[in-house]
Design an enzyme around this catalytic site. Structure first.
Site, short mmCIF file in Angstrom:
data_model
loop_
_atom_site.label_atom_id
_atom_site.label_comp_id
_atom_site.label_asym_id
_atom_site.label_seq_id
_atom_site.Cartn_x
_atom_site.Cartn_y
_atom_site.Cartn_z
N THR A 1 65.11 62.95 62.11
CA THR A 1 64.58 62.64 63.45
C THR A 1 64.07 61.21 63.53
OG1 THR A 1 63.97 64.96 63.73
CG2 THR A 1 62.97 63.38 65.25
N ASP B 1 65.71 60.46 56.32
CA ASP B 1 65.11 61.41 57.24
C ASP B 1 66.05 61.57 58.43
OD1 ASP B 1 63.07 63.16 58.01
OD2 ASP B 1 62.14 61.64 59.28
#
Length: 238
Positions: free
Chosen positions: A46, A44
């Site tokens: 963020t 991922d």
């Protein structure tokens, strides 16, 4: 034989404890053993490749609105959001000591933004998927923001774009070294960045790290990608 039978679980337990001190939570020894079989790494963006604390870096106003009015409108709509982008918008307004308004109704639109009802108007804050009108007019500005590796936040009042905020997250300096270490220690068949952010922002980061990427994904899209790899009998680290 007895020594091996004792040494293996003790070593696994020690590893779980050692990682816990470093802030890494491992649910049990079987997950450490599973890592040796892992052949796909999905990352991922963020909060993983970045710190997950974006800041508003640029403000573009449209249709005669002032920067202060735009920030009040956007932050008033975002004040109940838990998303890092929403928090960044609220923080930008607070730094200017702007008084926020309380919406009469609030809706969080998964992976796209928020919509808030005020007494005399409706405010929408989010990405291009929420645009109702004027996409062609603001496209050059949005594109420029994306090419800089930033996130464009579009504010609409009653369906009309009134401004664009640019948000920038800070990349973790250690990510490149960590990925190189992973490549050396484990022969992954695939390493991919999965993000809900726009394609240009994802490409900007993925190119730096020399990894593949898929962007503009909803949470369910990421789950589906994991399942696709698993259906091929591959062991996935997410």
């Amino acid at each position: 034989a007895c020594a091996f039978a004792l040494a293996t679980p003790v070593a696994l337990l020690a590893s779980v404890g050692s990682n816990a001190k470093r802030g890494v939570l491992i649910k049990g020894g079987k997950y450490i053993e599973a890592l040796a079989r892992a052949d796909v790494l999905l990352i991922d963006k963020t909060g993983t490749l970045t710190f997950g604390r974006p800041e508003i870096s640029d403000i573009v106003t449209l249709n005669g609105i002032t920067e202060g009015e735009l920030l009040i409108m956007a932050a008033s709509a975002e004040q109940y959001s838990d998303h890092p982008i929403g928090k960044a918008v609220v923080e930008a307004a607070r730094k200017r000591h702007l008084a926020l308004q309380k919406p009469e109704d609030f809706e969080e639109i998964m992976a796209n933004g928020v919509r808030a009802e005020f007494k005399d108007y409706t405010v929408t804050v989010g990405n291009e998927r929420l645009l109702e009108n004027g996409k062609k007019d603001i496209q050059p500005t949005v594109q420029k923001i994306k090419e800089e590796g930033k996130t464009a936040i579009i504010i609409q009042k009653d369906g009309l774009p009134v401004g664009i905020l640019s948000a920038q997250d800070t990349e973790r300096s250690e990510v490149g070294v960590a990925l190189n270490n992973l490549r050396q220690q484990n022969s992954f068949d695939a390493i991919e960045l999965l993000t809900g952010d726009n394609i240009e922002t994802a490409r900007h980061l993925a190119n730096k790290l020399n990894i593949n990427f898929r962007a503009e994904l909803l949470p369910e899209d990421k789950i589906e990608i994991v399942k696709q790899y698993q259906s091929k009998n591959q062991t996935v680290v997410m």
